[in-house]
Design a protein around this motif. Structure first.
Motif, PDB file in Angstrom:
ATOM      1  N   GLU A 135       0.802  -1.325   0.087  1.00  0.00           N
ATOM      2  CA  GLU A 135       0.081  -0.032  -0.137  1.00  0.00           C
ATOM      3  C   GLU A 135       0.836   1.228  -0.077  1.00  0.00           C
ATOM      4  OE1 GLU A 135      -3.389   0.064   2.646  1.00  0.00           O
ATOM      5  OE2 GLU A 135      -3.311  -2.109   2.964  1.00  0.00           O
ATOM      6  N   SER A 136       1.956   1.132   0.765  1.00  0.00           N
ATOM      7  CA  SER A 136       2.869   2.307   0.851  1.00  0.00           C
ATOM      8  C   SER A 136       3.619   2.582  -0.714  1.00  0.00           C
ATOM      9  CB  SER A 136       4.014   2.247   1.850  1.00  0.00           C
ATOM     10  OG  SER A 136       3.429   2.037   3.061  1.00  0.00           O
ATOM     11  N   LEU A 137       3.820   1.443  -1.227  1.00  0.00           N
ATOM     12  CA  LEU A 137       4.406   1.515  -2.472  1.00  0.00           C
ATOM     13  C   LEU A 137       3.645   2.085  -3.533  1.00  0.00           C
ATOM     14  CD1 LEU A 137       6.788   0.794  -4.477  1.00  0.00           C
ATOM     15  CD2 LEU A 137       5.698  -1.478  -4.687  1.00  0.00           C
ATOM     16  N   ARG A 138       2.299   1.727  -3.440  1.00  0.00           N
ATOM     17  CA  ARG A 138       0.999   2.153  -4.561  1.00  0.00           C
ATOM     18  C   ARG A 138       0.961   3.763  -4.186  1.00  0.00           C
ATOM     19  NH1 ARG A 138      -1.501  -3.012  -3.799  1.00  0.00           N
ATOM     20  NH2 ARG A 138      -2.597  -1.720  -1.920  1.00  0.00           N
ATOM     21  N   PHE A 139       1.201   4.202  -2.946  1.00  0.00           N
ATOM     22  CA  PHE A 139       1.074   5.601  -2.423  1.00  0.00           C
ATOM     23  C   PHE A 139       1.999   6.427  -3.193  1.00  0.00           C
ATOM     24  CE2 PHE A 139       2.408   8.993   0.273  1.00  0.00           C
ATOM     25  CZ  PHE A 139       1.212   9.833   0.063  1.00  0.00           C
ATOM     26  N   PHE A 140       3.131   5.904  -3.061  1.00  0.00           N
ATOM     27  CA  PHE A 140       4.338   6.752  -3.275  1.00  0.00           C
ATOM     28  C   PHE A 140       4.608   6.806  -5.079  1.00  0.00           C
ATOM     29  CE2 PHE A 140       5.784   6.371   1.062  1.00  0.00           C
ATOM     30  CZ  PHE A 140       5.914   7.831   1.224  1.00  0.00           C
ATOM     31  N   THR A 141       4.072   5.483  -5.795  1.00  0.00           N
ATOM     32  CA  THR A 141       4.307   5.512  -7.114  1.00  0.00           C
ATOM     33  C   THR A 141       3.076   6.248  -7.780  1.00  0.00           C
ATOM     34  OG1 THR A 141       3.593   3.369  -6.950  1.00  0.00           O
ATOM     35  CG2 THR A 141       6.055   3.577  -7.120  1.00  0.00           C
ATOM     36  N   GLN A 142       2.004   5.579  -7.300  1.00  0.00           N
ATOM     37  CA  GLN A 142       0.772   5.940  -8.214  1.00  0.00           C
ATOM     38  C   GLN A 142       0.019   7.472  -7.711  1.00  0.00           C
ATOM     39  OE1 GLN A 142       0.015   4.226 -10.770  1.00  0.00           O
ATOM     40  NE2 GLN A 142       1.599   3.116 -10.255  1.00  0.00           N
ATOM     41  N   VAL A 143       0.107   7.769  -6.390  1.00  0.00           N
ATOM     42  CA  VAL A 143      -0.487   9.012  -5.709  1.00  0.00           C
ATOM     43  C   VAL A 143       0.781  10.022  -5.787  1.00  0.00           C
ATOM     44  CG1 VAL A 143      -1.479  10.139  -3.787  1.00  0.00           C
ATOM     45  CG2 VAL A 143      -2.144   7.587  -4.325  1.00  0.00           C
ATOM     46  N   MET A 144       1.760   9.779  -5.571  1.00  0.00           N
ATOM     47  CA  MET A 144       2.784  10.874  -5.531  1.00  0.00           C
ATOM     48  C   MET A 144       3.682  10.887  -6.744  1.00  0.00           C
ATOM     49  SD  MET A 144       2.869  12.623  -2.618  1.00  0.00           S
ATOM     50  CE  MET A 144       1.170  12.433  -2.763  1.00  0.00           C
ATOM     51  N   GLY A 145       3.583   9.837  -7.682  1.00  0.00           N
ATOM     52  CA  GLY A 145       4.379   9.890  -8.753  1.00  0.00           C
ATOM     53  C   GLY A 145       5.828   9.618  -9.087  1.00  0.00           C
TER      54      GLY A 145
ATOM     55  N   GLU B 226       9.199   6.844  -9.040  1.00  0.00           N
ATOM     56  CA  GLU B 226       9.601   5.772  -9.789  1.00  0.00           C
ATOM     57  C   GLU B 226      10.223   4.570  -9.080  1.00  0.00           C
ATOM     58  OE1 GLU B 226       8.914   5.255 -12.840  1.00  0.00           O
ATOM     59  OE2 GLU B 226       8.010   7.159 -13.769  1.00  0.00           O
ATOM     60  N   VAL B 227      10.098   3.414  -8.969  1.00  0.00           N
ATOM     61  CA  VAL B 227      10.810   2.333  -8.542  1.00  0.00           C
ATOM     62  C   VAL B 227      12.069   2.136  -9.339  1.00  0.00           C
ATOM     63  CG1 VAL B 227      10.902   0.029  -7.991  1.00  0.00           C
ATOM     64  CG2 VAL B 227       8.814   1.243  -7.676  1.00  0.00           C
ATOM     65  N   SER B 228      13.272   2.079  -8.770  1.00  0.00           N
ATOM     66  CA  SER B 228      14.559   2.015  -9.479  1.00  0.00           C
ATOM     67  C   SER B 228      14.970   0.580  -9.080  1.00  0.00           C
ATOM     68  CB  SER B 228      15.411   3.297  -9.189  1.00  0.00           C
ATOM     69  OG  SER B 228      15.757   3.210  -7.890  1.00  0.00           O
TER      70      SER B 228
ATOM     71  N   TYR C  84      13.208   0.507  -3.651  1.00  0.00           N
ATOM     72  CA  TYR C  84      14.098   1.661  -3.818  1.00  0.00           C
ATOM     73  C   TYR C  84      13.401   2.773  -4.803  1.00  0.00           C
ATOM     74  CZ  TYR C  84      17.495  -1.103  -1.598  1.00  0.00           C
ATOM     75  OH  TYR C  84      18.236  -2.039  -0.457  1.00  0.00           O
ATOM     76  N   LEU C  85      13.068   4.032  -4.518  1.00  0.00           N
ATOM     77  CA  LEU C  85      12.214   4.934  -5.169  1.00  0.00           C
ATOM     78  C   LEU C  85      13.030   6.062  -5.462  1.00  0.00           C
ATOM     79  CD1 LEU C  85      10.148   3.072  -3.295  1.00  0.00           C
ATOM     80  CD2 LEU C  85       8.586   4.306  -4.445  1.00  0.00           C
ATOM     81  N   ARG C  86      12.522   7.050  -6.262  1.00  0.00           N
ATOM     82  CA  ARG C  86      13.229   8.266  -6.538  1.00  0.00           C
ATOM     83  C   ARG C  86      12.219   9.160  -6.892  1.00  0.00           C
ATOM     84  NH1 ARG C  86      14.253   8.735 -11.627  1.00  0.00           N
ATOM     85  NH2 ARG C  86      15.742  10.292 -11.357  1.00  0.00           N
ATOM     86  N   GLY C  87      12.571  10.717  -6.756  1.00  0.00           N
ATOM     87  CA  GLY C  87      11.915  11.612  -7.543  1.00  0.00           C
ATOM     88  C   GLY C  87      12.421  11.733  -8.999  1.00  0.00           C
ATOM     89  N   TRP C  88      11.548  12.268  -9.810  1.00  0.00           N
ATOM     90  CA  TRP C  88      11.860  12.415 -11.333  1.00  0.00           C
ATOM     91  C   TRP C  88      13.291  13.095 -11.517  1.00  0.00           C
ATOM     92  CZ3 TRP C  88      11.961  16.925 -14.060  1.00  0.00           C
ATOM     93  CH2 TRP C  88      11.318  18.085 -13.483  1.00  0.00           C
ATOM     94  N   ASP C  89      13.786  14.066 -10.605  1.00  0.00           N
ATOM     95  CA  ASP C  89      14.958  14.607 -11.104  1.00  0.00           C
ATOM     96  C   ASP C  89      16.062  14.475  -9.819  1.00  0.00           C
ATOM     97  OD1 ASP C  89      16.386  16.368 -12.713  1.00  0.00           O
ATOM     98  OD2 ASP C  89      15.962  17.994 -11.949  1.00  0.00           O
ATOM     99  N   ASP C  90      15.724  13.263  -9.092  1.00  0.00           N
ATOM    100  CA  ASP C  90      17.008  12.780  -8.266  1.00  0.00           C
ATOM    101  C   ASP C  90      17.897  12.121  -8.977  1.00  0.00           C
ATOM    102  OD1 ASP C  90      15.838  13.705  -5.584  1.00  0.00           O
ATOM    103  OD2 ASP C  90      14.499  11.950  -5.763  1.00  0.00           O
TER     104      ASP C  90
ATOM    105  N   THR D  62      16.374   7.806  -3.357  1.00  0.00           N
ATOM    106  CA  THR D  62      16.208   8.737  -2.288  1.00  0.00           C
ATOM    107  C   THR D  62      15.271   8.222  -1.358  1.00  0.00           C
ATOM    108  OG1 THR D  62      14.535  10.049  -3.472  1.00  0.00           O
ATOM    109  CG2 THR D  62      16.949  10.888  -3.589  1.00  0.00           C
ATOM    110  N   LEU D  63      14.406   7.249  -1.612  1.00  0.00           N
ATOM    111  CA  LEU D  63      13.487   6.773  -0.615  1.00  0.00           C
ATOM    112  C   LEU D  63      13.685   5.068  -0.727  1.00  0.00           C
ATOM    113  CD1 LEU D  63      11.166   6.766   1.541  1.00  0.00           C
ATOM    114  CD2 LEU D  63       9.870   7.032  -0.334  1.00  0.00           C
ATOM    115  N   LYS D  64      13.996   4.510   0.523  1.00  0.00           N
ATOM    116  CA  LYS D  64      13.819   3.026   0.633  1.00  0.00           C
ATOM    117  C   LYS D  64      12.763   2.571   1.602  1.00  0.00           C
ATOM    118  CE  LYS D  64      16.699  -1.091   2.212  1.00  0.00           C
ATOM    119  NZ  LYS D  64      18.028  -1.153   2.799  1.00  0.00           N
TER     120      LYS D  64
END
Length: 329
Positions: free
Chosen positions: A34-44, A46-48, A56-62, A67-69
């Motif tokens: 659920e947290s993964l869906r929140f950060f990818t689908q709601v916050m936009g 990307e999973v790297s 492991y996730l990041r904002g589009w210009d990180d 920047t988030l595990k």
């Protein structure tokens, strides 16, 4: 004496300038998917990468691999907070300082997104790491930007988070954690809250040309080592307002905002992600700090009672809620 010789100044502080920036944080969540869906689908975001119980996730210009595990755990909390050093030499200088602090815990082999890291804790118990060797994000065909000086393509999804901006730690003793980060990490204080009784209720510190990378605020429940929130920046106030609409459409709990802080002047929106952690979408995030001789701005008790910049009162949960919840802390 060489510019970065590890020599304390007259106040017992180690020199400033070895840290490059706040790099990432690990968020523990009891609801990983659920947290993964929140950060990818709601916050936009990307999973790297994905390894074991962590994403492991990041904002589009990180620029870094992540920047988030997100890591599965029985309760929400801070797994660790990490800074990147400016150089291998700077990393070793910081390690020597941290060893002198008595709060160092030793080296790890690193993680999916970076090389060897030195582990330590603040006096309040917040787990942290320092490293230099990092893995830069390599765009895929789907994320490759039109302009090569951009880390990846604008996602056009959800809140479109651009970059990690700052983190806010709760502390039972703000002054002790603030002094530790000044003295042993070489960070600078830009703003503070000092009450009439002399108690330090908040401190904002930087290791970059931003006005803050870390905020430390008083844990009014007396717990130690908790996380108040972490923040990603977007490009405009309109995007913060759009994020509020996106959260409304997805049934995300909005705690406070959109509004503007008095301290640091951030335009903010605070929501809770599914695992239970408070999360902020902000613009501009921290401001630029250009003055080399900046003096900390001090706010007193009466000024803070006025609430936020345009008169919004600070919600009570802002002083008491953090992760892990206090009954589990």
């Amino acid at each position: 004496m060489e510019a970065h010789a590890l020599t304390q100044d007259a106040w017992g502080r180690w020199p400033y300038g070895d840290l490059a920036h706040l790099a990432h944080l690990e968020l523990l969540t009891p609801k990983l998917e659920e947290s993964l869906r929140f950060f990818t689908q709601v916050m936009g975001m990307e999973v790297s990468g994905h390894e074991g119980d962590s994403y492991y996730l990041r904002g589009w210009d990180d620029y870094e691999f992540h920047t988030l595990k997100l890591t599965a755990d029985k309760r929400p909390g801070l797994g660790h907070l990490a800074f990147r050093a400016k150089s291998p030499e700077g990393l070793l200088r910081r390690v020597r300082a941290l060893e002198a602090s008595g709060l160092g815990e030793g080296w790890t082999e690193g993680d999916l997104g970076h090389g060897p890291a030195y582990r330590f804790r603040t006096p309040d118990g917040h787990p942290m790491e320092l490293y230099y060797e990092t893995r830069w994000y390599t765009p895929t065909e789907a994320t490759r930007p039109a302009l090569k000086n951009q880390a990846s393509r604008f996602p056009g999804r959800g809140a479109n988070l651009r970059r990690l901006d700052h983190v806010n730690l709760l502390a039972s003793d703000v002054g002790a954690v603030r002094a530790f980060m000044e003295h042993f990490l070489g960070m600078k204080v830009t703003e503070q809250i000092l009450f009439r009784d002399g108690s330090e209720q908040g401190a904002w510190l930087t290791c970059t040309n931003k006005t803050y990378d870390v905020a430390i605020t008083k844990d009014h429940l007396g717990a130690k080592g908790r996380l108040h929130h972490f923040t990603y920046a977007v490009d405009s106030r309109e995007e913060v307002l759009r994020a509020a609409d996106v959260c409304l459409e997805h049934g995300v709990f909005i705690e406070t905002g959109p509004h503007k802080h008095a301290i640091q002047q951030t335009f903010f929106l605070y929501v809770y992600e599914p695992g239970g952690c408070r999360f902020e979408v902000a613009c501009p995030g921290a401001r630029l700090l250009l003055a080399p001789d900046w003096k900390p701005i001090v706010w007193d008790e009466e000024e803070r009672k006025k609430g936020q910049a345009w008169g919004l009162k600070t919600v009570e949960s802002f002083h008491t809620y953090g992760v892990p919840p206090v009954e589990e802390a």
